[in-house]
Every structure is written in structure tokens, then in C-alpha cells.
Motif scaffolding. Structure first.
Motif, short mmCIF file in Angstrom:
data_model
loop_
_atom_site.label_atom_id
_atom_site.label_comp_id
_atom_site.label_asym_id
_atom_site.label_seq_id
_atom_site.Cartn_x
_atom_site.Cartn_y
_atom_site.Cartn_z
N GLU A 95 34.71 -14.67 14.83
CA GLU A 95 34.21 -14.22 16.13
C GLU A 95 34.16 -12.71 16.13
O GLU A 95 34.99 -12.04 15.52
CB GLU A 95 35.13 -14.71 17.26
CG GLU A 95 34.65 -14.33 18.65
CD GLU A 95 35.60 -14.77 19.75
OE1 GLU A 95 35.22 -14.67 20.93
OE2 GLU A 95 36.73 -15.20 19.43
N GLU A 139 25.05 -10.95 20.07
CA GLU A 139 26.27 -11.57 20.59
C GLU A 139 27.12 -10.61 21.42
O GLU A 139 28.01 -11.04 22.17
CB GLU A 139 27.10 -12.10 19.42
CG GLU A 139 27.55 -11.00 18.47
CD GLU A 139 28.13 -11.55 17.17
OE1 GLU A 139 28.86 -12.55 17.25
OE2 GLU A 139 27.84 -10.98 16.11
N LEU A 140 26.82 -9.33 21.32
CA LEU A 140 27.57 -8.31 22.07
C LEU A 140 26.84 -7.85 23.32
O LEU A 140 27.31 -6.96 24.02
CB LEU A 140 27.85 -7.11 21.15
CG LEU A 140 28.62 -7.45 19.88
CD1 LEU A 140 28.59 -6.28 18.90
CD2 LEU A 140 30.05 -7.85 20.21
N SER A 173 33.43 -9.65 19.13
CA SER A 173 33.16 -9.41 20.55
C SER A 173 33.79 -8.10 20.98
O SER A 173 34.66 -7.55 20.29
CB SER A 173 33.72 -10.56 21.40
OG SER A 173 35.14 -10.63 21.26
#
Length: 610
Positions: free
Chosen positions: A71, A559-560, A73
């Protein structure tokens, strides 16, 4: 190591960390491939993003070829990046951030052992001067901690962390991190003639930076469907802002291509008046009154002086000399050359700029901010500049490098400038020749409707007397030139959909194969234009289409939550400079439009709720 001929990471695989003075781009593979110290527009110390590792990078990643990212983030509402790695032997968490505590220019990489024991590799290649200057490097210890010092001319970089070994003009090494271990790496830039900065208290710096970003993000007034995307977009705008000057760069990068393998590669590490004005509007709409005033003050300082010297863009502190040059030693992202620093568009005349500024400052007045003895006289001087150049052709919003034209969008923004001036006198009691400005405004409106609207095509056109379309025409109702549902606007939208929408439903700025922009044809859709179409759909009553397009566009964020300038929907990859302020600004406007069209709380009243 990168293999010979291996391409750079996809643009969408990068994360941004920022210290409000500059920003680093970190790949999903754990490599800092772009970083300029100490400002966004300084020479880079890592430029692998525009070349190879030999042009500078800093890699920290597990050694195992079987490692994977579980993951990646940001810690909620911050620009503190966390990457969770898993290997057959264990797991580690890498936390990357740029401290805000003592105004030093540095990057911190903290590695925490989560399970088992993981061997990490570190590769450091420092190249000052955009990858062109190999520094003199020495190593030693400081209070028992290994340090590496790199110096070349005025620049020095100091790394504190596990010892590295020299290997072919780079430094590399490995270190072990077991469960419960914490290993900190600190890279700090400083002027080489000064003393080394003392070691940072990493725990304190991390707590401070998290607290700062969370406090700032918590001030965002938005509870709509796209609240998370809006908050991240506003955070991006803050991250691209120079804390001292208030100037906001269009992007932290240069020369990421609009067309892979092509020549549409520009330096966006400067402050466009247009972007500053739109940023000001977004900030005051969502409750950031102090930041809006900071940007207003930057804008007014930047344009201060003889109005005849007005530029479309400036340096972070208002610098005016931004000469464009090519860096022949860099092969470019995806072999896209030339790589440029500086921006030749600084010398262009773009007639819309005064209008953009006047519209933003008019909206600031609408939020109750009073003019001072500096701001209104300067705006009057800008109006004088606009009047003097009333009959001049320009390069347009897209900075065409072909022949000067009468761009319909530019003429409408000139109309908007004088419309704001009329209302400043009429509604806010400011001084000025109201009737004279009214006459200029009304004359421009008549001219635009006669020369910028093609009755046979039932559409406004990119330039007077032309037949081509331009997505900037979607801004006509945004500044009140006509209503979103005006038949002439609806006819224009119909033609824009027919001529500028691609097969994936994204909007081109204009047709590069039929417009004279001075370059070879070819580019990907400009994301801001598609967000403008969302806004048009929302205000025009086409809510279902607005929602579908908005979801599609927000889905192009990585994704950010970061967006590039353009998007290649065929190959599902980002294009252009990244992250792009204009894309995030347009996202905020589109989300606001959807919220308003649904009859929800008017985001433009958000400041009144403070």
C-alpha cells in the motif's frame, strides 16, 4: 539499478512531498527522481525523471527482487507519504516527508521494521545543475552517525544515515531493518559557504509536519460528494505555493511531455497570473481567506510597476527574467526532447490576463475584502493597459507560438475586465470613469457577438472569422458573458462535443492539426477542459452527464489523488507536467458546480459560514 534502455516510471506512479518551498517526486519504486533545491525553480539535484539514474536520484527500497508495495498513501490530509513494503523475509514501512519546522531544505526517509528482517538498498547519485555537474563527495562521522557530504560550487548536500560505498560516480549500500527498528535518513541542502546544519529531531519534525497539514486541511469547507478530491486538490495548491512569497507554481516539474516523444515540453515551475487568480477564487470559495489574501498580495506585487511591462507569468518572488533554454544533455522523459528550463511564453501578449485578474479580485470584493490604497489604483492601471491594447491581437490562453490572432476567449476576458470595473464603481463605491468603462464593455460585447460567433455554424469560434473550435469557449458563461443555457452557448457546446471530444469522451484544447500553434500536431486531452465541460453540463441542466464525466475524470487521479496536466485514456497513462495546479483548480470548480446544480449548499457562500 535501472537496466540499459529501461524507461522512467509512469508519471502516475509518482508521489509529491513538499515543504512549501520546493517539492520532491518519489516513484512507486522508492526513488526520488526529481528534486530542485532550495526552490521549485532552482536547478535540480535529482533529474532521473528526465533521463537516467546517472542524472541524479535517491533510491531506498528492499533489496529482494520479490519485494512488493502492499500500500502507498498519504497520512490523512497531509503530504507525508507512507509506503508499505513486503518481502519474503518481512515487511517495512517507509515514511517520506519534507520538514516544515526550521525552514531548512531537506528530505527525510524513515524506515520502520514491521515484521521479520528486511535488507534495504540505498543508491545515491547527486547531480547538481540538472544532472550535469558531478559533485566532490567525502564521508565521515558526526556524533557517531555516518555522514556523506557532496559539494559543487554554491551547493552542498549532506546525508545522515547508514554508510555508503563509492561505485562509479554514485554511492550505494545496504542495511538491515528488523521488526521494531527505526532507521532515519536525512538529506539536507545548504549553501556550501555556510556551516553544516545540525541534525534534525526527526520525531519532532514528523509530528510537526503532520500537525501542520492536518490543521490546514481541516479548514477546507466542503461536505459534498467529491469532498475528498476537493480537499486533496486544495492541499495540492497549498503544496505548490511558496510559503514566503505566496507565489504558486503551475507544477513542480519541467518538460514532462504533452505528447510522448514530441516537442511539447515546457517548464511549468513559474507563477502564471491566470493560475494565481483562479487559485485565489478557489481558496476563498472554500474558506481559506488568509491564503486568498496572500495570493492577492503576491499578484499585486508581481504586476506592480509600469503596466506596459505586464507579463503573463513571473518567478516565485515576482522575477521577470525567465529566459528559455534547452538542456541538450538530458534525453527527456520517454525520449521527449527538447528538455526546457525557463519559458519563452513569458514574452507573449495574452489579452485575457487582465480579465482573469479583475474577475478574481471582484469576487474577493464580493466576499467583503476591501481594497486598499495599493490594490485598486493598480487595478485601474491594468484597465488602462487593457484599453491601450484594446485593438491588439494576442497569443491566446494556450500560448500559441504561431501568428497573433483575435482569440474570442481573449476578447471575452477583456470584456470581463471592464465589466468588473463597472461593478466596482456601481456596487462597491470605488472611484473610476464608470460610463467610459461601460462604453468599452458594451462595445466589446457587440464586437464579440458579431465577429466571434459564426451564425452558419451556430457557434462561437476560436478566432474571429474562423471556423475552428477551442475549449476555452466554455469559460464564456463562467465570467457572465452569457448564460449557460443561452442558445448560442448550447450551439457552441454541441460543436465542441462534435469536434473536440475524443473517443474516450475527453476534451482536447483545440485541434493541433488544424490550428496554427507553431508546433508539430499532436497532444493528449487537457484535463482542465473536460472539467470545464462538467461545469457546463451541471449549470446547463445535464446533471447525469456531468456526474458521469466527473467520475471519469476523478478516476484518472492516481492512488494519492494527484492529477497531471493531460491524460492518455487509450493507454491509461498521465501526460504533461505533474501534479498540475490547473487540473486541480478545475476539479474544484467542477465539484462546486455539481453541488450548486443539485441545490445543495452554495459553496460560494462558504466563507460566510466561518
Amino acid at each position: 539499478m535501472w537496466l540499459s534502455g529501461e524507461m522512467q516510471s509512469p508519471i502516475e506512479d509518482y508521489a509529491l512531498v513538499s515543504d512549501l518551498h520546493t517539492g520532491a517526486l518519489i516513484s512507486r519504486d522508492g526513488s526520488v527522481d526529481w528534486l530542485c533545491f532550495p526552490r521549485f525553480d532552482s536547478d535540480s539535484v535529482f533529474a532521473a525523471m528526465l533521463g537516467t539514474p546517472e542524472h541524479g536520484r535517491w533510491l531506498v527500497a528492499p533489496l529482494s527482487p520479490e519485494s512488493e508495495v502492499v500500500e502507498r498513501s498519504y497520512i490523512s490530509s497531509t503530504f507525508v507519504l507512507q509506503t508499505h513494503w513486503r518481502t519474503p523475509e518481512g515487511e517495512v514501512l517507509v515514511t517520506d516527508f519534507m520538514p516544515l519546522t526550521d525552514r531548512r531544505a531537506n528530505v527525510v526517509r524513515r524506515i520502520q521494521g514491521l515484521r521479520g528482517s528486511v535488507t534495504l538498498r540505498q543508491e545515491l547519485e547527486i547531480r547538481f545543475g540538472y544532472g550535469d555537474i558531478v559533485p566532490w563527495v567525502s564521508q565521515g562521522t558526526e556524533d557517531g552517525v555516518p555522514v556523506l557530504l557532496a559539494i559543487a560550487g554554491p551547493d552542498a548536500l549532506l546525508l545522515r544515515g547508514p554508510r555508503l560505498k563509492a561505485a562509479d560516480h554514485r554511492h550505494e549500500g545496504t542495511f538491515e531493518v528488523a521488526a521494531g527498528d527505526v532507521v532515519d535518513l536525512e538529506l539536507v541542502w545548504y549553501p556550501s559557504h555556510r556551516d553544516k546544519p545540525p541534525a534534525l529531531d526527526i520525531d519532532e519534525a514528523l509530528d510537526s509536519v503532520i500537525s501542520y497539514w492536518r490543521a490546514w486541511g481541516a479548514s477546507c469547507l466542503d461536505d459534498g460528494e467529491y469532498a475528498d478530491a476537493v480537499q486533496r486538490s486544495l492541499l495540492v495548491l497549498r503544496a505548490l505555493t511558496h510559503e514566503d512569497t505566496g507565489g504558486i507554481v503551475a507544477a513542480p516539474t519541467t518538460s514532462l511531455p504533452e505528447q510522448f516523444g514530441g516537442a511539447r515540453n515546457w517548464d511549468y515551475r513559474f507563477c502564471w497570473l491566470r493560475d494565481a487568480a483562479l487559485t485565489l477564487e478557489a481558496m476563498m470559495t472554500h474558506g481559506f481567506a488568509e491564503e486568498a489574501l496572500e495570493w492577492r498580495n503576491w499578484l499585486l506585487r508581481a504586476v506592480a510597476g509600469d503596466p506596459e511591462d505586464l507579463q503573463i507569468m513571473y518567478g516565485l518572488a515576482g522575477e521577470r527574467q525567465l529566459p528559455e533554454r534547452e538542456l541538450g544533455h538530458l534525453p527527456g522523459y520517454a525520449d521527449s526532447v527538447p528538455v526546457r528550463v525557463g519559458n519563452g511564453a513569458v514574452d507573449q501578449y495574452q489579452a485575457d490576463v487582465v480579465g482573469e485578474v479583475m474577475v478574481a479580485l471582484e469576487k474577493l470584493r464580493g466576499h467583503g475584502v476591501t481594497e486598499d490604497n495599493f490594490s485598486w489604483p493598480l487595478q485601474r492601471a491594468l484597465l488602462g493597459f487593457a484599453e491601450k491594447h484594446l485593438d491588439d491581437r494576442d497569443h491566446g490562453i494556450w500560448e500559441m507560438r504561431g501568428d497573433l490572432q483575435y482569440f474570442t476567449h481573449s476578447r471575452v476576458m477583456m470584456w470581463a475586465a471592464f465589466d468588473c470595473a463597472v461593478r466596482a464603481v456601481r456596487d462597491h463605491g470605488l472611484s473610476g470613469p464608470q460610463q467610459h468603462w461601460t462604453d468599452i464593455r458594451d462595445g466589446l460585447r457587440e464586437e464579440i457577438l458579431q465577429r466571434g460567433f459564426n451564425r452558419e455554424l451556430n457557434s462561437f469560434t476560436q478566432v474571429y472569422g474562423g471556423s475552428e473550435l477551442d475549449a476555452s469557449l466554455l469559460q464564456l458563461p463562467q465570467v457572465g458573458f452569457l448564460d449557460y443555457d443561452d442558445p448560442r452557448m448550447l450551439g457552441t457546446v454541441e460543436r465542441i462535443e462534435k469536434d473536440l471530444l475524443d473517443a474516450q469522451g475527453l476534451l482536447l484544447r483545440y485541434r493541433t492539426d488544424s490550428s496554427d500553434d507553431g508546433l508539430e500536431p499532436g497532444e493528449h486531452p487537457f484535463l482542465a477542459c473536460s472539467f470545464w465541460l462538467v461545469e457546463q453540463y451541471a449549470h446547463g441542466g445535464r446533471l447525469d452527464e456531468a456526474k458521469r464525466l466527473m467520475d471519469q475524470l476523478v478516476g484518472y487521479s492516481n492512488e494519492l489523488g494527484l492529477l497531471s496536466e493531460e491524460y492518455d485514456a487509450v493507454n491509461n497513462r498521465m501526460a504533461g507536467n505533474f501534479p498540475q495546479a490547473f487540473s486541480h483548480l478545475a476539479l474544484v470548480r467542477a465539484a462546486d458546480a455539481l453541488q450548486m446544480a443539485r441545490g445543495e449548499a452554495d459553496p460560494h457562500e462558504s466563507m460566510a459560514r466561518e
